[in-house]
Design an enzyme around this catalytic site. Sequence first.
Site, short mmCIF file in Angstrom:
data_model
loop_
_atom_site.label_atom_id
_atom_site.label_comp_id
_atom_site.label_asym_id
_atom_site.label_seq_id
_atom_site.Cartn_x
_atom_site.Cartn_y
_atom_site.Cartn_z
N CYS A 1 16.51 32.47 -41.52
CA CYS A 1 15.78 32.24 -40.42
C CYS A 1 16.58 31.50 -39.50
CB CYS A 1 14.58 31.44 -40.81
SG CYS A 1 13.57 32.26 -41.86
N ASN B 1 5.82 34.04 -39.92
CA ASN B 1 7.25 33.92 -39.69
C ASN B 1 7.70 35.12 -39.54
OD1 ASN B 1 9.97 33.14 -40.14
ND2 ASN B 1 9.44 32.17 -41.84
N HIS C 1 11.25 26.77 -35.04
CA HIS C 1 11.16 27.93 -36.03
C HIS C 1 10.02 28.14 -36.58
CE1 HIS C 1 11.75 30.96 -38.92
NE2 HIS C 1 11.82 30.06 -40.02
#
Length: 330
Positions: free
Chosen positions: A117, A287, A257
């Site tokens: 990520c 996500n 994020h």
Amino acid sequence: MNKLTAAITAVGAYVPKFVMTNQMLEKMVDTNDEWITARTGIKERRVLKKEEGEGTSFLAIKAANELLRKGNIDPKEIDLVLVATATPDSLVSSTAAFVASEIGANNAFAYDLLAACSSFLFGMSTASSYIESGRYKKILLIGADKMSSIINYKDRTTCIIFGDGAGAVLFEPNEEGLGLQDEYLRADGTGRKFLGMEGGGSIMPATHESVDADKHYIFQEGKSVFKFAVSNMADVAEKIMERNHLKNTDVSWLVPHQANKRIIDATASRMGLDASKVLMNIQRYGNTTSATLPLLLADYENKLKKGDNLVFAAFGGGFTWGSIYLKWAY
């Protein structure tokens, strides 16, 4: 001549058409909308279906082409194409090389960058360094992931979180002091036992046994990952502010994020930021791994003003994490 910095000069994005809601997941695993929303902030996510397109490259090409169209940019002027992704089309062959060819960036070299990520965040550092060297003028950085390709929709700890999507930015030289100002990037390889995918790599190539044992799906130990993410994302965001003598009033936007709303809230709280300064779209996309940060920039592009101070923060499997301070250039 002023110091050369690397500035973002254009953005583009793409998300698949199919919307998977929490209500749909209620019929697939033992969960419910209230539980998902309370713990993650996610209401829906996008999933790339085969009838629309295949692979991460499809998403990346769509996002790149939108950027080129909006910016009226000739792809032949691009020097480098970076694709930040945890889900490349295939092993060995570069997804970025295929994307570059498909968008007409025939004069560019290209490669993939994988840091879970944190991939796009680390890609920002890479692109910026190339620009600041003076060697290249236009670098296309794409964050794209088809997370549905590695999700077990019988595992409620992961299937509620992830979605598919892509975002792209163009980095160019800047002499006004705008663009990337500072970075603080970190990694801890021991974290892979808490978040990762056991199958598919050199340690565990695909076999009938590994496939039957669901080893080719992503896994995470939720509590451990949450604990690491909360502390580390907040730590690096605070660190980047301290190093650059930024007060909370100096920060225009936090670009975090999109893993979990509670992690985002904790990071903003540590920075002393009001919720109105936090970019968030987790409720719509979930996500999307490498795509979360550029998707935020695309969604909020019309709110960003030249000279705005942006603080990026991310945390990913492996573990990888970090923060970047950037001044918006347009």
